[in-house]
Write a protein that holds these residues in place. Structure first.
Motif, short mmCIF file in Angstrom:
data_model
loop_
_atom_site.label_atom_id
_atom_site.label_comp_id
_atom_site.label_asym_id
_atom_site.label_seq_id
_atom_site.Cartn_x
_atom_site.Cartn_y
_atom_site.Cartn_z
N HIS A 876 -0.61 3.95 -0.10
CA HIS A 876 -0.62 2.49 0.00
C HIS A 876 0.67 1.85 -0.53
O HIS A 876 0.88 0.64 -0.36
N HIS A 877 1.58 2.62 -1.19
CA HIS A 877 2.86 2.07 -1.63
C HIS A 877 4.00 2.44 -0.69
O HIS A 877 5.16 2.15 -0.99
N GLU A 878 3.69 3.09 0.49
CA GLU A 878 4.71 3.34 1.49
C GLU A 878 4.99 2.04 2.23
O GLU A 878 4.11 1.18 2.36
N ARG A 879 6.25 1.84 2.70
CA ARG A 879 6.66 0.61 3.36
C ARG A 879 7.02 0.91 4.82
O ARG A 879 7.46 2.01 5.16
N TRP A 880 6.84 -0.11 5.67
CA TRP A 880 7.05 0.05 7.12
C TRP A 880 8.49 0.46 7.43
O TRP A 880 8.74 1.23 8.35
N ASP A 881 9.48 -0.01 6.63
CA ASP A 881 10.87 0.31 6.89
C ASP A 881 11.31 1.61 6.21
O ASP A 881 12.49 1.98 6.27
N GLY A 882 10.39 2.32 5.53
CA GLY A 882 10.71 3.61 4.92
C GLY A 882 11.22 3.51 3.50
O GLY A 882 11.63 4.54 2.92
N SER A 883 11.22 2.33 2.88
CA SER A 883 11.76 2.17 1.52
C SER A 883 10.69 2.32 0.45
O SER A 883 10.97 2.08 -0.73
N GLY A 884 9.48 2.74 0.84
CA GLY A 884 8.40 2.86 -0.13
C GLY A 884 8.42 4.21 -0.85
O GLY A 884 9.33 5.03 -0.69
N TYR A 885 7.36 4.46 -1.62
CA TYR A 885 7.25 5.71 -2.36
C TYR A 885 5.82 6.19 -2.24
O TYR A 885 4.92 5.41 -1.86
N PRO A 886 5.45 7.44 -2.50
CA PRO A 886 6.32 8.46 -3.12
C PRO A 886 7.04 9.31 -2.07
O PRO A 886 7.92 10.10 -2.41
N TYR A 887 6.73 9.19 -0.72
CA TYR A 887 7.27 10.12 0.28
C TYR A 887 8.31 9.49 1.19
O TYR A 887 8.96 10.20 1.96
N GLY A 888 8.45 8.16 1.14
CA GLY A 888 9.43 7.49 1.98
C GLY A 888 9.05 7.53 3.46
O GLY A 888 9.94 7.58 4.31
N LEU A 889 7.75 7.49 3.76
CA LEU A 889 7.31 7.50 5.16
C LEU A 889 7.71 6.20 5.84
O LEU A 889 7.85 5.15 5.18
N LYS A 890 7.83 6.24 7.19
CA LYS A 890 8.32 5.08 7.92
C LYS A 890 7.46 4.84 9.14
O LYS A 890 7.06 5.79 9.83
N GLY A 891 7.19 3.55 9.41
CA GLY A 891 6.50 3.17 10.63
C GLY A 891 5.12 3.81 10.73
O GLY A 891 4.34 3.83 9.77
N GLU A 892 4.82 4.37 11.93
CA GLU A 892 3.48 4.93 12.18
C GLU A 892 3.30 6.29 11.55
O GLU A 892 2.24 6.90 11.69
N GLU A 893 4.34 6.79 10.82
CA GLU A 893 4.14 7.99 10.01
C GLU A 893 3.15 7.71 8.89
O GLU A 893 2.47 8.63 8.40
N ILE A 894 3.07 6.47 8.49
CA ILE A 894 2.12 6.06 7.44
C ILE A 894 0.73 5.98 8.06
O ILE A 894 0.55 5.37 9.12
N PRO A 895 -0.29 6.57 7.46
CA PRO A 895 -1.64 6.48 8.01
C PRO A 895 -2.06 5.03 8.19
O PRO A 895 -1.68 4.15 7.41
N LEU A 896 -2.86 4.76 9.24
CA LEU A 896 -3.26 3.40 9.56
C LEU A 896 -4.05 2.76 8.43
O LEU A 896 -3.85 1.57 8.11
#
Length: 960
Positions: A876-896
C-alpha cells in the motif's frame, strides 16, 4: 592311268553303270516315288484326320464349357444370382435368359430390368423339345437384344420355364480361325448343325452340305477348278459336324517337285558318271567317296565344329560332286531343322510357361522330365527325375497308379480329381488329365499331363450350395408375389415353418398373409405399402408384428423389392421377412435401462450440485415412481439429535399424510430395516399389510406390496426408503438393482447434506473467530499508532466499495476488507521511539520505518487464511510512478487491491484530525487526489473514488 588303258574298264564300268546302276536307279526312283506318294497320301489323310479331330475337340470343349455351368444353374433353380454367376463364369455367353411357363422373361444376365416381363413366346429356341438334365442346341437365330446371329443352349427348369444362353457364332468362328491358323493355314473349315445348316466358317469353303462325305470319311473333289480333299468329323452331342477342305496341289507340291527332280537328275548324273568314271576312278570316285564316307560319319555323329567344306572334295564325276553337294545340303537342312526345332521348342515352352495350368511330362516310371512355370510356382522348384507321386497327397498314390495303368493300356480317360500338395505342405484339389506318350514302335515312352487347380471352382460350387441352403433353410423367409390375380403368391420358401405355417397356406389363399399381420399394425402396413407404390419406389422396408400359428406375436423386418414393367406398373413383389423379435425386446430393455440411467444421472446431478436436500429427495422419489412403476414412496431421514426416523420426502399417497411420520429405530417395518440394516419386503392384502405399521389411514391407501431399504452411507444408517404399490409386484434382478441404486443415491444425498451442514456451521464459527481477532488486532494497532478512532473500519468499508466499482469479484472483497483492517500490522516490528517520535525521522529511522510492509509479509504469509489479504499490508506504500517503497513497483505492477487502498487511506488520513494537524476540507482533499493522480495514485481509481464520494455526498444532502 591313261585314257586308252582305262577304256575297256571304262566301257565295262559304263555298261555296268547303265545296266546295274542307271536302270536299277531309275526303277528304284520310280518305286520310291510310288511308295513316297503312298506315304505322302497317308500322311495327308492322317493330317486331315488330326485337323478334323482337333477342331471337333476344340468346339466340343467350348460347348462343354457352357453346357455344364448351364445345367448347374438350372439345377439351382435359375435364380438371378445363378444367372449372374453363369454369365460371369462363361465369357462366350452374351446373355442368359430365364423364362417362365408362359414364355415371359423373368431373369436376365447381365441384368437389364427393361426387358424383364417381356413376352418371348415368339423366340425360336422356346419351340425346341427339351428333356430334364439335357441341353438342346438351336439353329442360328437372331438375338432379340443384340440383333446378332447366335446359337442358343436351352434346358428346361423344374417350374416349367426354360433357361437359355446366347452363344456367339463369332466365338465359334474365332475358335475355327485360331485352330486353323495353328494347324493348317491353307485349309478351309466349316461348321454345320444337325440340319446341315452352316453355322460358321473360316478360310475358303466351296463344298455344299449335300456334297459332304459321311463323318470320318475323305472325299477328293474338283472345286472351282482346283483339286481339294474334303473331310468331315462329328461333334456329339449336339450332332454338329465340321468339314475341312485342303488344296491337294499345295499339300503335294513337295512330292511332285521331288519326283520331277529325281526323274531329271538321276539319268543325267548316271550318264556323266559313265563318261567320266573311267578317266579318274581313283581321283574322282575312290578318294572323294572316302572323304564322303568320313563326312557321313561326322554327319551321323553331329560333329560340325571341325567340318571340312564339301567344296574341297575334288572329283571328276558329277555324281560324286553332286553327292558331296547333296551331303552339304543335307548338313544345311539338318542345321536348319535343328534351328527350326529349337524355335518350335522355344515357342512351345513360351506357350507352356504362360499357361495357368500345370503342364508336366514324365517317363514310364513317372519321373519328371519337364514342368512349366505354373508347376514350379505351385509345387516349388521341381528337380528333373523327381517322382511325380511325391506331388500328390499320401492317400492318392494308388489312384495315380491306376490312372497310369489305364492310360498305358490305351483306355479313354476322363479328367480325374485328386489332391495335390503345395510346396508349403497345404493340399489342394486338382483336376488331372493324363495321356500316354509312345514311340514309333508303339512302346510306352512316358506320360504327359495337365493339372488344373480347381480350388476356386469347388469353392464356387460350395458357395452356390450354401446360398441355396441359406435361401431355403436360413432365417429369411422369401415370398414371390404377383401384383394381381386370384392366387398372387407364387412361391414361399420352406423355412416359413419357423412361424408354424406351410408354403401351401399362403399359395392356396389370397389374403392369408394379411390375416396373420397383427391387427394393431395392419392399417399402418397397408398405408406404408400404398405410399411406396404411389411414389414409384423400387424397394421399401418396414417393421411390424405377425401372429404365429401357435398364437405367439413376433416382430419381423420386411424388405420388399418391387418389379415393374416398362410403364412403371408393379408386376411382382419379392418379400424378404426376417424375425427381429429378440432385437425388439433388447431395444425395449435398452430403452428402459436408458430411462433409468437418465433418471440416475438427473438425481446424481442434483446431488453433485449440492441442491437442497428436500428437492433432491423429491426428484429421486419422482424418478422411482415413474421408472419402477410403483404407487408411492417415502424417504425417512435419521435425526442424530433425537434418534428418530423423520419424514424427509414422499409422493403418491391419496389419504395419508406422510409428513407426520416419526419412528424410533426398531419401530414399524422402517425401524426394523434401519435396526437390522437389511431390506424388508412384504406382499399381503391391505388390512393385513397395514397392521404392522404405525401409520394412520394406511389401510385406506389399499397397498398390497411393501419394500423398505435402509439408507447406509459410510457405515452409518442415514434413513429408510419405503416403497408401496397397490398391485402385487414381481421383482426381477434389474428392478431390484435399480431400486437399491436409488436407495444408495438417497443415502449419499443425506450424507452430503449432513456434511454440508456441519461444514457450513464450522466455517461460520471459524470465520467469526477470525473476524473477532482481526477487529481486535486492528483496534490495538490504532491505539499503538495513535490513529484516529475508527480509521481502520472506515478505510476498510471505503476500500471494499471502491474495489467493487473497480471490478473485483465478491469473494475477493472480503480479503480487501481484511487487508485494509491490517494494513499497518507491519508497524508492530517498528520500535516505539521511532513510531511515536514527534519530530521528523532521520534517514536511518526512515530505513527502519520503511521495513514495516516487509514485516507485514513475514507475519501474515504464515497464516493460510490471511495470505490472500496480504496485498494491501505489503504494497500500500507503492506509488503509481514507481517512487514508492519497499519494492519500487510501477503502474499495474502494483496489485489492484493495494492501489485501491492507497487512494482510500490518503483520503481518510487527510479528511480527519490527527495529533499533529487538523483535518482538511473535502474540496482540498479532492484537489489533492486529482493532483496526485498519475503520480501517487492510479488515475482510473481516483476518478472512480471521486464519483463514489460525490454520490454519497449528494445522497447525504438529499436525506438532510
Amino acid at each position: 592311268m591313261s585314257f586308252s588303258a582305262s577304256r575297256p574298264l571304262e566301257t565295262v564300268i559304263r555298261r555296268m553303270l547303265f545296266n546295274r546302276l542307271l536302270l536299277p536307279v531309275l526303277a528304284a526312283v520310280l518305286l520310291v516315288d510310288l511308295m513316297a506318294g503312298a506315304l505322302v497320301w497317308r500322311s495327308l489323310l492322317q493330317r486331315q484326320d488330326a485337323l478334323v479331330g482337333a477342331l471337333s475337340n476344340r468346339l466340343r470343349l467350348i460347348l462343354e464349357a457352357g453346357e455344364q455351368p448351364l445345367l448347374t444353374a438350372a439345377r439351382l433353380g435359375g435364380g438371378q444370382e445363378a444367372l449372374d454367376l453363369l454369365s460371369e463364369s462363361v465369357r462366350q455367353f452374351d446373355f442368359v435368359y430365364r423364362t417362365d411357363a408362359q414364355a415371359r422373361l423373368v431373369g436376365l444376365a447381365p441384368l437389364d430390368r427393361r426387358y424383364l416381363g417381356l413376352d418371348f413366346s415368339n423366340q425360336g429356341y422356346l419351340r425346341a423339345a427339351l428333356s430334364p438334365g439335357l441341353v438342346v442346341y438351336t439353329a442360328p437365330l437372331t438375338s432379340p437384344l443384340t440383333g446378332l446371329s447366335t446359337i442358343y443352349l436351352v434346358t428346361p427348369l423344374a417350374d416349367g420355364g426354360r433357361l437359355a444362353a446366347e452363344l456367339r457364332i463369332q466365338a465359334l468362328n474365332d475358335a475355327l480361325e485360331s485352330s486353323l491358323a495353328a494347324e493348317q493355314a491353307d485349309a478351309g473349315v466349316a461348321l454345320y448343325d444337325a440340319n446341315q445348316n452352316r453355322i460358321g466358317s473360316s478360310g475358303k469353303v466351296f463344298t455344299r452340305p449335300d456334297d459332304l462325305p459321311p463323318p470320318g470319311r475323305h472325299l477328293p473333289r474338283i472345286l472351282n477348278g482346283l483339286p481339294v480333299l474334303v473331310s468331315r468329323g462329328a461333334i456329339e452331342p449336339p450332332g454338329w459336324t465340321v468339314s475341312v477342305e485342303t488344296p491337294l496341289l499345295f499339300s503335294l507340291r513337295g512330292y511332285v517337285l521331288g519326283i520331277l527332280g529325281a526323274l531329271l537328275l538321276v539319268p543325267i548324273l548316271s550318264l556323266i558318271l559313265m563318261i567320266r568314271f573311267g578317266r579318274s576312278l581313283d581321283r574322282s570316285v575312290v578318294r572323294p567317296l572316302a572323304q564322303l564316307t568320313e563326312r557321313t560319319r561326322q554327319l551321323a555323329e553331329g560333329g560340325f565344329k571341325k567340318w571340312v567344306p564339301f567344296e574341297k572334295i575334288q572329283s571328276g564325276f558329277v555324281e560324286v560332286s553332286e553327292l558331296a553337294g547333296s551331303f552339304q545340303r543335307m548338313q544345311e537342312a539338318v542345321l536348319q531343322r535343328q534351328a527350326a526345332l529349337q524355335v518350335s521348342e522355344s515357342r512351345f515352352r513360351e506357350i507352356a510357361e504362360l499357361l495357368p495350368d500345370m503342364l508336366i511330362e514324365m517317363d514310364a516310371s513317372r519321373r519328371l522330365r519337364y514342368a512349366n512355370r505354373a508347376a514350379h510356382e505351385l509345387f516349388g522348384n521341381l528337380d528333373g527325375g523327381q517322382l511325380f507321386d511325391r506331388l500328390l497327397a499320401r492317400d492318392e498314390a494308388a489312384n495315380l497308379h491306376d490312372i497310369c495303368r489305364m492310360a498305358a493300356s490305351g483306355a479313354s480317360l476322363h479328367p480325374q480329381v485328386m489332391r495335390f500338395t503345395r510346396s508349403n505342405g497345404v493340399t489342394f484339389p486338382g483336376e488331372l488329365v493324363l495321356t500316354a506318350v509312345r514311340g514309333r514302335d508303339g512302346s510306352l515312352l512316358g506320360f504327359r499331363g495337365v493339372v488344373r487347380d480347381i480350388t476356386d471352382r469347388l469353392a464356387f460350387e460350395e458357395t452356390l450350395r450354401r446360398s441355396y441352403q441359406l435361401f431355403t433353410e436360413g432365417p429369411v423367409v422369401v415370398f414371390r408375389v404377383r401384383a394381381s390375380g386370384e392366387r398372387p403368391v407364387e412361391y414361399v420358401s420352406p423355412n416359413v415353418s419357423q412361424y408354424g405355417y406351410r408354403p401351401h397356406d399362403f399359395i392356396s389363399r389370397q389374403d392369408f398373409f394379411d390375416q396373420i399381420i397383427y391387427p394393431g399394425d395392419s392399417e399402418r402396413v397397408a398405408r406404408s405399402v400404398q405410399a411406396h407404390l404411389e411414389s414409384g419406389a423400387r424397394y421399401y422396408e418396414q417393421e411390424y408384428r405377425l401372429i404365429c400359428a401357435n398364437g405367439d406375436i413376433r416382430w419381423v423386418y420386411d424388405f420388399t423389392s418391387v418389379n415393374r414393367d416398362s410403364s412403371g406398373e408393379p408386376t411382382h413383389f419379392d418379400w424378404y421377412i426376417l424375425d427381429i423379435t429378440e432385437r425388439k425386446r433388447a431395444e425395449e430393455r435398452i430403452g428402459v435401462q436408458l430411462q433409468r440411467l437418465a433418471g440416475l444421472q438427473l438425481v446424481d446431478a442434483s446431488i453433485t450440485a449440492n441442491a437442497d436436500l428436500s428437492l433432491t429427495l423429491q426428484l429421486l422419489i419422482a424418478q422411482l415412481i415413474e421408472l419402477l412403476g410403483v404407487s408411492a414412496a417415502v424417504v425417512l431421514r435419521s435425526n442424530p439429535r433425537t434418534g428418530q426416523l423423520e419424514y424427509a420426502a414422499g409422493k403418491g399417497f391419496l389419504n395419508m399424510d406422510p409428513s407426520v411420520i416419526s419412528l424410533a429405530v426398531g419401530e414399524s417395518y422402517a425401524g426394523q430395516a434401519a435396526l437390522r440394516r437389511e431390506r424388508v419386503m412384504l406382499n399381503a392384502p391391505p388390512p393385513e399389510l397395514a397392521d404392522g405399521f404405525k401409520y394412520a389411514d394406511l389401510q385406506h391407501e389399499h397397498f398390497v406390496t411393501y419394500c423398505a431399504l435402509p439408507l447406509i452411507a459410510k457405515q452409518e444408517v442415514k434413513g429408510v426408503l419405503e416403497v408401496f404399490n397397490r398391485t402385487y409386484l414381481e421383482y426381477d434382478r434389474e428392478w431390484m438393482d435399480f431400486l437399491e441404486t436409488l436407495a444408495a443415491q438417497a443415502a449419499i444425498a443425506i450424507y452430503n447434506a449432513d456434511l454440508l451442514e456441519n461444514l457450513q456451521r464450522s466455517n461460520a464459527e471459524l470465520r467469526e473467530a477470525y473476524n473477532s481477532t482481526i477487529h481486535g488486532l486492528s483496534r490495538a494497532l490504532e491505539l499503538r499508532d495513535k490513529e484516529t478512532e475508527g480509521h481502520s473500519q472506515r478505510v476498510s468499508e471505503l476500500a471494499v466499495a471502491l474495489a467493487r466499482e473497480a471490478g473485483l469479484e465478491d469473494e475477493q472483497l472480503e480479503f480487501v476488507r481484511i487487508g485494509a483492517l491490517l494494513h499497518d500490522i507491519g508497524k508492530l516490528g517498528v520500535p516505539d521511539h521511532i513510531l511515536h517520535k514527534e519530530g521528523a525521522l532521520d534517514e536511518e529511522e526512515w530505513v527502519v520505518m520503511r521495513q514495516h510492509p516487509e514485516n507485514a509479509r513475514r507475519m501474515l504469509s504464515t497464516i493460510d487464511y490471511l495470505r490472500p489479504a496480504l496485498a494491501i499490508p505489503q504494497y500500500h506504500h507503492e506509488r503509481w510512478d514507481g517512487s514508492g517503497y519497499p519494492y519500487g513497483l510501477k503502474g499495474e505492477e502494483i496489485p489492484l487491491a493495494a492501489r485501491v487502498f492507497a487512494v482510500v487511506d490518503v483520503w481518510d488520513a487527510l479528511s480527519f484530525d490527527r495529533p499533529y494537524r487538523r483535518a482538511w476540507e473535502a474540496a482540498r482533499v479532492r484537489e489533492y487526489l486529482i493532483q496526485e493522480s498519475g503520480r501517487q495514485f492510479d488515475p482510473r481509481l481516483v476518478d472512480l473514488f471521486i464519483r463514489i464520494v460525490d454520490a454519497e455526498t449528494e445522497a447525504s444532502t438529499q436525506n438532510a
